[in-house]
Scaffold this active site. Structure first.
Site, mmCIF file in Angstrom:
data_model
loop_
_atom_site.group_PDB
_atom_site.id
_atom_site.type_symbol
_atom_site.label_atom_id
_atom_site.label_comp_id
_atom_site.label_asym_id
_atom_site.label_seq_id
_atom_site.Cartn_x
_atom_site.Cartn_y
_atom_site.Cartn_z
ATOM 1 N N GLU A 49 44.191 18.113 -30.367
ATOM 2 C CA GLU A 49 45.234 17.119 -30.668
ATOM 3 C C GLU A 49 46.618 17.568 -30.217
ATOM 4 O OE1 GLU A 49 42.883 18.071 -32.744
ATOM 5 O OE2 GLU A 49 41.923 16.310 -33.641
ATOM 6 N N PHE A 111 38.054 14.992 -48.546
ATOM 7 C CA PHE A 111 37.668 15.661 -47.302
ATOM 8 C C PHE A 111 38.619 15.241 -46.176
ATOM 9 C CE2 PHE A 111 35.123 15.689 -43.321
ATOM 10 C CZ PHE A 111 35.027 17.068 -43.200
ATOM 11 N N GLN A 112 39.135 16.204 -45.455
ATOM 12 C CA GLN A 112 40.079 16.004 -44.351
ATOM 13 C C GLN A 112 41.322 15.232 -44.774
ATOM 14 O OE1 GLN A 112 37.861 14.636 -40.837
ATOM 15 N NE2 GLN A 112 37.604 16.790 -40.271
ATOM 16 N N LYS A 161 42.147 4.678 -43.828
ATOM 17 C CA LYS A 161 40.990 4.046 -43.206
ATOM 18 C C LYS A 161 40.785 2.611 -43.689
ATOM 19 C CE LYS A 161 36.230 5.193 -42.010
ATOM 20 N NZ LYS A 161 35.142 6.168 -42.244
ATOM 21 N N MET A 468 58.775 37.206 -21.297
ATOM 22 C CA MET A 468 60.120 37.118 -21.860
ATOM 23 C C MET A 468 60.288 38.072 -23.043
ATOM 24 S SD MET A 468 63.075 35.926 -21.435
ATOM 25 C CE MET A 468 63.353 34.348 -20.624
#
Lengths: 553, 170
Positions: A49, A111-112, A161, A468
């Site tokens: 993502e 969940f999630q 959802k 760097m």
């Protein structure tokens, strides 16, 4: 027309002119992806993502249109966070749509489940949790409005959802009504007059241009201002491309790794005209010694930037393009031969330079890329030495041709951003200038580039160091190279394993042929440039130091 | 210097978090913050007391303005205003000292709102000075519990911090 929430999201995105989105499905966005199955909206499946967020960001920076990314709830949403923060720090218009557990499950550690509106509160311009499908279309409309107007920024919309599944009458609102959201576009006339007076009195003006010029589409107005006032122009990292670096008045970038000419000119100037820039610490160095002789005009659309870091003599809040148009109308052509000559002298005396000792130098590679693409390519960068060399040694002449994570300094940004830029500008040659450290942070997006045949070129300046940080360790930490000696895979084999083309370059003479081959390949290419290991980025202002006291170069 | 900000906000979920989060992440100090609904059901009003010099206050105000849910901000510090705070104090009050406490309550025009076997709850409203004074006076009896609302404030006379545009004088 009755539509499901998922269909409303897709319709609304199309209403806003969105033609491509970047995302990754998951449990709580299945209804959205189900609706997408029948839609004409082009979706790019990323491999992480974070890649979706950076691709949307790169798309936005290359096109000027808002980028859109989609992720599921919980881990999908939290994986967007770095990308959202990157866009926020650089004022990039972006819409992030996340799935959320159904309203009835929120707050139950489902969940999630993650409180993504809470998490992204300090890194979004605004965010929404949609708890009623009847608000959905309005919220999307408001999100685009907020993301793209004023000082742009990312807006996150969290859609449970059940809201995606439920249906309602759909009508996309035509107007937005937000009591607490006002944008000042037009300049205060009195302040414009004050600015005109300061400019007239000035003998040694410098224009300091930032990302606001790019966001506002004000390059031609900036050009006009520079020519009218015979002011040299220095840009921030974000402002690169807003003024052609091939112009005699261009000083290049200022600040920590800016040109000596830019930093000396700013130190010596009697008037600093800051245009869409925010006096970041990487620009100013020790702020007490920044532009010490100058009066300062600050033009910015965000009133909160005025006086945040430095005292301003004339503040002008407004859209840069509008303000510069007003300002230019009131200015007469001035000549300042003495200052102009001084600027030319500074540029001649202190060009960017590196030691050409026959080894493969990273700076040389950037020069060759410029030479071959004639400044017409879109360059994205990762973060670190690669980013600074890309900023220094390629001559940018057009806005939106240099795409880099400035404020947040996100390693792993450049490659997915290049994918987004190429999707937005399919005709441009898009090259990600990368380090071997950074590229490993989002290397998985090679699969995305290959799947959709998005022909971006990744030019890895491979020194087997986190260059760097190693440079800082060399200069300020007694050469104690703690955990910066990094190994990587065989990038050529890796590219081939993903189905991309891989090329290795170890000699200066191979650089141009390899680049040519990559551009002509019309498919994703990784070039592994094995460069001189301990090359440093110079000049350099030590952190917290004064800009006129630069090391090296 | 302490400033009193009257802030009108959209009555959206999370608006308090947005405001409080802004203060903490930018390092501004809140002395007190009180919030409640207004004459408009969709609008809440916060009274924020914030410590800082003019430069800090300018930044606070500008940053607050950037929050989409913030509708209006009024720094009323330099204006004529009324401010009040409400405090509830539970003091130890054996029958022997109750008379003395009642006297103090009368002097401050406070009220006794609960009588227990060994305690009294005293309610007092007033400006900060008065609240501090009543607390000081009650200390010797043993303060068992104390809760205060934080300051709320309103401009005097015909000046308003309100959405009703026609009433406004700015």
């Amino acid at each position: 027309m009755k539509l499901s929430g998922a269909e409303i999201i897709i319709k609304s995105l199309q209403e806003e002119g969105v033609d491509a989105i970047f995302g990754y499905p998951g449990g709580q966005v299945i209804p959205f992806y189900d609706a997408l199955y029948d839609a004409t909206l082009k979706h790019y499946l990323v491999r992480h993502e974070q890649g979706a967020a950076h691709a949307a960001d790169g798309y936005a920076r290359a096109t000027g249109k808002p980028g859109v990314c989609v992720a599921t709830s919980g881990p999908g949403a939290t994986n967007l966070v770095t990308g959202i923060a990157t866009a926020y720090m650089d004022s990039i218009p972006m819409i992030a749509i996340t799935g959320q557990v159904p309203c009835s499950m929120i707050g139950k550690d489902s969940f999630q489940e993650a409180d993504i509106t809470g998490i992204t509160l300090p890194i979004t311009k605004h965010n929404f949790l949609v708890d009623d499908i009847n608000d959905l279309a309005r919220i999307i409309k408001e999100s685009f409005h907020i993301a793209t107007t004023g000082r742009p920024g990312p807006v996150l919309i969290d859609v449970p959802k059940n809201v995606q599944v439920e249906s309602t009458n759909y009508k996309y609102p035509e107007t937005v009504s937000l009591k607490g959201y006002k944008v000042t576009m037009e300049a205060n006339k009195a302040q414009v007059k004050n600015a005109v007076n300061l400019i007239k009195e000035s003998r040694r003006p410098v224009i300091y241009a930032g990302g606001g010029v790019v966001n506002s589409g004000a390059s031609s107005e900036l050009y006009r201002l520079a020519e009218l006032t015979s002011s040299p122009v220095t840009t921030t990292l974000m402002g690169i491309g807003s003024f052609p670096e091939t112009h005699p008045l261009s000083l290049g970038m200022l600040g920590m790794h800016g040109t000596k000419a830019a930093n000396y000119a700013v130190t010596d100037c009697d008037l600093l005209i800051a245009v869409g820039a925010r006096f970041d610490d990487r620009v100013t160095g020790n702020i007490a010694e920044f532009a010490p002789k100058a009066r300062i005009i600050h033009i910015d659309i965000d009133a909160a930037e005025i006086g945040k870091n430095i005292r301003i003599d004339v503040p002008i809040v407004g859209d840069v393009k509008n303000v510069l148009t007003e300002l230019n109308k009131k200015l007469e052509q001035t000549e300042s031969h003495e200052w102009y000559n001084k600027i030319i002298e500074l540029k001649d005396k202190y060009p960017l330079a590196y030691e050409n000792n026959g080894k493969l130098k990273p700076q040389f590679i950037i020069e060759q890329i410029y030479d071959l693409t004639k400044g017409e390519a879109i360059i994205t960068t990762e973060v670190g030495q690669n980013q600074m060399w890309a900023a220094q040694y390629y001559k940018y002449t057009k806005p939106r041709s240099f795409i880099s994570s400035g404020g947040l300094g996100t390693m792993g940004y450049g490659f997915p951003a290049a994918i987004g830029a190429k999707v937005g500008c399919p005709d441009a040659v898009v090259i990600d200038i990368a380090g071997d450290g950074s590229i490993q942070m989002n290397i998985q997006e090679l699969a995305t580039a290959v799947q959709y045949n998005i022909p971006v070129i990744v030019a890895i300046l491979n020194n087997n160091y986190l260059g760097m940080v190693r440079q800082w360790q060399e200069l300020f930490y007694d050469r104690r190279y703690s955990h910066t000696d990094i190994t990587g895979p065989d990038f050529v084999k890796l590219a081939e394993a993903y189905g991309a083309m891989g090329i290795r370059v170890t000699e200066p003479g191979q650089v141009k042929p390899a680049l040519k081959q990559a551009i002509e390949a019309k498919r994703p290419v990784v070039i592994d440039f094995v460069v001189d290991r301990e090359e440093n980025v110079f000049p350099m202002v030590p952190p917290g130091g004064a800009n006129h006291k630069m090391l090296g170069g | 210097m302490r400033h009193i900000l009257a802030v009108l906000v959209e009555n959206n979920p999370g608006v308090l978090t947005r405001v409080a989060g802004l203060f903490s992440r930018r390092g501004y100090n809140i002395d007190s913050l009180s919030v409640g609904r207004t004459e408009h059901p969709n609008v809440s009003r916060m009274t924020i007391v914030v410590e800082g010099d003019d430069l800090v206050l300018e930044q606070v105000t500008k940053q607050l303005h950037k929050l989409v849910d913030v509708i209006k901000i009024n720094d009323i510090t330099s204006e004529e205003y009324v401010d009040r705070e409400l405090v509830l104090v539970k003091v130890g009050a054996d029958p022997a000292v109750r008379g003395e406490i009642i006297q103090i309550v009368d002097i401050f025009r406070a009220r006794i709102v609960d009588i227990g076997q060994r305690t009294l709850i005293i309610e007092c409203t007033g400006d900060e000075g008065k609240i501090s004074a009543v607390i000081e006076s009650l200390k010797p009896f043993g303060i068992k519990e104390l809760v205060r609302t934080g300051k709320i404030a309103m401009l005097r006379g015909h000046k308003f911090t309100s959405l009703n545009e026609f009433k406004e004088e700015e």
